[in-house]
Design a protein around this motif. Structure first.
Motif, PDB file in Angstrom:
ATOM      1  N   VAL A 200      66.382  27.384  37.410  1.00  0.00           N
ATOM      2  CA  VAL A 200      67.603  26.616  37.152  1.00  0.00           C
ATOM      3  C   VAL A 200      67.377  25.810  35.881  1.00  0.00           C
ATOM      4  CG1 VAL A 200      68.969  24.634  37.942  1.00  0.00           C
ATOM      5  CG2 VAL A 200      68.423  26.469  39.540  1.00  0.00           C
ATOM      6  N   ALA A 201      68.382  25.737  35.031  1.00  0.00           N
ATOM      7  CA  ALA A 201      68.285  24.975  33.790  1.00  0.00           C
ATOM      8  C   ALA A 201      69.071  23.671  33.930  1.00  0.00           C
ATOM      9  CB  ALA A 201      68.818  25.799  32.624  1.00  0.00           C
ATOM     10  N   TYR A 202      68.445  22.583  33.494  1.00  0.00           N
ATOM     11  CA  TYR A 202      69.062  21.254  33.610  1.00  0.00           C
ATOM     12  C   TYR A 202      69.664  20.819  32.283  1.00  0.00           C
ATOM     13  CZ  TYR A 202      69.217  16.157  33.349  1.00  0.00           C
ATOM     14  OH  TYR A 202      69.624  14.864  33.120  1.00  0.00           O
ATOM     15  N   LYS A 228      71.133  31.742  33.290  1.00  0.00           N
ATOM     16  CA  LYS A 228      70.454  30.782  34.145  1.00  0.00           C
ATOM     17  C   LYS A 228      71.473  29.912  34.884  1.00  0.00           C
ATOM     18  CE  LYS A 228      66.401  32.112  33.075  1.00  0.00           C
ATOM     19  NZ  LYS A 228      65.555  32.769  34.086  1.00  0.00           N
ATOM     20  N   PRO A 229      71.334  29.753  36.186  1.00  0.00           N
ATOM     21  CA  PRO A 229      72.168  28.768  36.888  1.00  0.00           C
ATOM     22  C   PRO A 229      71.921  27.388  36.296  1.00  0.00           C
ATOM     23  CG  PRO A 229      70.929  30.128  38.440  1.00  0.00           C
ATOM     24  CD  PRO A 229      70.369  30.413  37.082  1.00  0.00           C
ATOM     25  N   VAL A 230      72.946  26.552  36.274  1.00  0.00           N
ATOM     26  CA  VAL A 230      72.852  25.274  35.559  1.00  0.00           C
ATOM     27  C   VAL A 230      73.019  24.098  36.517  1.00  0.00           C
ATOM     28  CG1 VAL A 230      73.854  23.837  33.738  1.00  0.00           C
ATOM     29  CG2 VAL A 230      73.720  26.324  33.428  1.00  0.00           C
ATOM     30  N   LEU A 231      72.118  23.141  36.400  1.00  0.00           N
ATOM     31  CA  LEU A 231      72.269  21.838  37.052  1.00  0.00           C
ATOM     32  C   LEU A 231      72.854  20.912  35.990  1.00  0.00           C
ATOM     33  CD1 LEU A 231      71.682  19.893  39.452  1.00  0.00           C
ATOM     34  CD2 LEU A 231      69.449  19.485  38.409  1.00  0.00           C
ATOM     35  N   TYR A 232      74.113  20.531  36.163  1.00  0.00           N
ATOM     36  CA  TYR A 232      74.897  19.843  35.130  1.00  0.00           C
ATOM     37  C   TYR A 232      75.119  18.397  35.539  1.00  0.00           C
ATOM     38  CZ  TYR A 232      78.788  19.362  31.734  1.00  0.00           C
ATOM     39  OH  TYR A 232      79.623  18.983  30.708  1.00  0.00           O
ATOM     40  N   ALA A 233      74.567  17.463  34.763  1.00  0.00           N
ATOM     41  CA  ALA A 233      74.672  16.039  35.092  1.00  0.00           C
ATOM     42  C   ALA A 233      75.314  15.281  33.935  1.00  0.00           C
ATOM     43  CB  ALA A 233      73.298  15.470  35.413  1.00  0.00           C
ATOM     44  N   ILE A 234      76.549  15.654  33.636  1.00  0.00           N
ATOM     45  CA  ILE A 234      77.315  14.981  32.583  1.00  0.00           C
ATOM     46  C   ILE A 234      78.695  14.660  33.142  1.00  0.00           C
ATOM     47  CG2 ILE A 234      78.166  15.099  30.213  1.00  0.00           C
ATOM     48  CD1 ILE A 234      76.183  17.358  29.687  1.00  0.00           C
ATOM     49  N   ASP A 235      79.124  13.427  32.993  1.00  0.00           N
ATOM     50  CA  ASP A 235      80.449  13.023  33.486  1.00  0.00           C
ATOM     51  C   ASP A 235      81.505  13.355  32.440  1.00  0.00           C
ATOM     52  OD1 ASP A 235      79.311  12.164  35.803  1.00  0.00           O
ATOM     53  OD2 ASP A 235      79.427  10.032  35.365  1.00  0.00           O
ATOM     54  N   THR A 236      82.066  14.560  32.543  1.00  0.00           N
ATOM     55  CA  THR A 236      83.144  14.986  31.652  1.00  0.00           C
ATOM     56  C   THR A 236      84.293  15.507  32.504  1.00  0.00           C
ATOM     57  OG1 THR A 236      82.094  17.171  31.476  1.00  0.00           O
ATOM     58  CG2 THR A 236      81.665  15.600  29.706  1.00  0.00           C
ATOM     59  N   GLY A 247      76.925  27.105  38.236  1.00  0.00           N
ATOM     60  CA  GLY A 247      75.946  26.119  38.656  1.00  0.00           C
ATOM     61  C   GLY A 247      76.609  25.031  39.473  1.00  0.00           C
ATOM     62  N   ILE A 248      75.956  23.898  39.553  1.00  0.00           N
ATOM     63  CA  ILE A 248      76.533  22.763  40.276  1.00  0.00           C
ATOM     64  C   ILE A 248      76.512  21.534  39.383  1.00  0.00           C
ATOM     65  CG2 ILE A 248      75.850  23.677  42.529  1.00  0.00           C
ATOM     66  CD1 ILE A 248      73.697  21.461  42.588  1.00  0.00           C
ATOM     67  N   ARG A 249      77.393  20.630  39.692  1.00  0.00           N
ATOM     68  CA  ARG A 249      77.519  19.389  38.929  1.00  0.00           C
ATOM     69  C   ARG A 249      77.122  18.213  39.809  1.00  0.00           C
ATOM     70  NH1 ARG A 249      82.892  17.827  35.432  1.00  0.00           N
ATOM     71  NH2 ARG A 249      82.552  15.587  35.250  1.00  0.00           N
ATOM     72  N   VAL A 250      76.314  17.308  39.263  1.00  0.00           N
ATOM     73  CA  VAL A 250      75.919  16.093  39.972  1.00  0.00           C
ATOM     74  C   VAL A 250      76.267  14.902  39.089  1.00  0.00           C
ATOM     75  CG1 VAL A 250      74.080  17.227  41.268  1.00  0.00           C
ATOM     76  CG2 VAL A 250      73.551  16.179  39.064  1.00  0.00           C
ATOM     77  N   PRO A 269      70.159  31.806  48.385  1.00  0.00           N
ATOM     78  CA  PRO A 269      69.415  33.062  48.223  1.00  0.00           C
ATOM     79  C   PRO A 269      69.280  33.407  46.744  1.00  0.00           C
ATOM     80  CG  PRO A 269      71.194  33.289  49.837  1.00  0.00           C
ATOM     81  CD  PRO A 269      71.395  31.969  49.165  1.00  0.00           C
ATOM     82  N   LYS A 270      68.214  34.103  46.399  1.00  0.00           N
ATOM     83  CA  LYS A 270      67.965  34.440  44.996  1.00  0.00           C
ATOM     84  C   LYS A 270      69.099  35.262  44.405  1.00  0.00           C
ATOM     85  CE  LYS A 270      62.977  33.998  44.471  1.00  0.00           C
ATOM     86  NZ  LYS A 270      63.152  32.843  43.578  1.00  0.00           N
ATOM     87  N   ASP A 271      69.712  36.131  45.218  1.00  0.00           N
ATOM     88  CA  ASP A 271      70.797  36.951  44.671  1.00  0.00           C
ATOM     89  C   ASP A 271      72.021  36.106  44.343  1.00  0.00           C
ATOM     90  OD1 ASP A 271      71.383  36.532  47.381  1.00  0.00           O
ATOM     91  OD2 ASP A 271      72.575  38.369  47.496  1.00  0.00           O
ATOM     92  N   GLU A 272      72.232  34.991  45.084  1.00  0.00           N
ATOM     93  CA  GLU A 272      73.349  34.098  44.779  1.00  0.00           C
ATOM     94  C   GLU A 272      73.087  33.333  43.478  1.00  0.00           C
ATOM     95  OE1 GLU A 272      76.825  32.299  44.568  1.00  0.00           O
ATOM     96  OE2 GLU A 272      76.327  33.921  45.959  1.00  0.00           O
ATOM     97  N   LEU A 273      71.829  32.913  43.268  1.00  0.00           N
ATOM     98  CA  LEU A 273      71.479  32.267  42.006  1.00  0.00           C
ATOM     99  C   LEU A 273      71.677  33.231  40.833  1.00  0.00           C
ATOM    100  CD1 LEU A 273      68.210  30.331  42.980  1.00  0.00           C
ATOM    101  CD2 LEU A 273      70.431  29.326  42.433  1.00  0.00           C
ATOM    102  N   GLN A 274      71.326  34.496  41.031  1.00  0.00           N
ATOM    103  CA  GLN A 274      71.513  35.489  39.981  1.00  0.00           C
ATOM    104  C   GLN A 274      72.993  35.686  39.670  1.00  0.00           C
ATOM    105  OE1 GLN A 274      69.415  38.866  41.580  1.00  0.00           O
ATOM    106  NE2 GLN A 274      67.420  38.163  40.836  1.00  0.00           N
TER     107      GLN A 274
END
Length: 303
Positions: A200-202, A228-236, A247-250, A269-274
């Motif tokens: 996962v990329a942040y 790459k699935p993304v961990l997104y931590a920006i308030d936009t 990805g998901i937003r936090v 599951p890995k296939d869901e991340l893919q």
């Protein structure tokens, strides 16, 4: 046309002289909103002489340019308060060329060995590649891994350089974290091999009213183009991660919420991340290729 791209706003004065001398159109491109960035991110007084000088440059840019292009989708909400006419504004975000992603170069052997050894000790790698500055909110992701250290086998890789690098290294030492690997900057072609290791990329930015105008970070394009699935931590208000569902937003600046987001991704599951990563790559190809962006630039130059 004379295109003045603005790492700082003072470029407008020289660009205007060139455009007048050549009888050319003047295009001002805004990548960061100056001087607003200095007050929102750096705490500079809006009455500071340097701030006022930057403000003069920004106002002149909006007044004298034939068109104002910005990477930021909502930048006009600010620009209109400084006198920009609506028909002058165009949003053209950052983009990519597919050839760049075919030109990756091998890492130095010592660096590759460090990454491989770290990868062998951790089942799930979250990674960040880019500038280590105040705005990038990297202390929060390190603190998230302090929360995670007892409960998971996740590891964090941070690669890059910047003004906050030493402070971040000291934070890792202070917390006694063995699940964080900090690496020096490498070339843009080499960093693709590092990103390829990430599960996962942040990407994150400090919570700031500045980002209500949107963001267009190059590193997000790299992550999404490498699927790459993304961990997104920006308030936009709007972002490619939500639009593409890659990805998901936090919330920004919350180590606890970030740690919970990482645990959520680890349970998938890995296939869901893919599939997540593939959705991001598909979205980028459809929306941000340089060929389609150049069509918008052609319209600006003709208009």
């Amino acid at each position: 046309a004379v295109i003045a791209s603005s790492p700082h706003p003072f470029i407008i004065w020289g660009a205007r002289r060139l455009a007048k001398a050549a009888g050319a159109k003047l295009i001002f491109e805004v990548r960061d909103i100056w001087p607003l960035t200095m007050s929102e991110m750096g705490g500079m007084s809006r009455f500071h002489p340097f701030y006022l000088l930057c403000q003069k440059a920004e106002d002149d840019a909006y007044k004298y340019s034939d068109k104002v292009v910005s990477l930021l989708p909502y930048a006009y909400e600010h620009m209109k308060t400084r006198g920009l006419a609506a028909d002058k504004f165009v949003c053209i975000p950052n983009g990519f060329t597919e050839n760049y992603f075919r030109e990756s170069k091998e890492l130095p052997p010592e660096l590759a060995d460090k990454i491989n050894a770290f990868r062998a000790r951790h089942d799930f790698i979250v990674g960040y590649a880019g500038a280590h500055g105040i705005a990038n909110s990297l202390a929060n992701v390190i603190q998230a891994f302090d929360i995670l250290k007892k409960d998971t086998h996740a590891g964090l890789i941070l690669i890059g350089a910047g003004a906050e690098k030493k402070n971040l290294e000291n934070l890792v030492l202070k917390l006694g974290l063995t699940n964080v690997l900090m690496l020096p900057a490498v070339t843009k072609e080499q960093v693709l091999n590092v990103i390829d290791v990430f599960d996962v990329a942040y990407i994150g930015l400090k919570k700031s009213p500045l980002f209500k105008f949107g963001v267009s970070p190059n590193k997000l394009i790299d992550y999404m183009m490498l699927a790459k699935p993304v961990l997104y931590a920006i308030d936009t208000e709007r972002d490619p991660v939500l639009e593409s569902q890659c990805g998901i937003r936090v919330p920004a600046d919350s180590a606890l919420k970030m740690s919970q987001g990482i645990q959520m991704l680890m349970k998938l599951p890995k296939d869901e991340l893919q599939k997540m990563g593939q959705r991001g790559q598909d979205w980028i190809i459809d929306n941000l290729g340089y060929e389609s962006l150049m069509t918008k630039w052609e319209e600006v130059l003709k208009g």
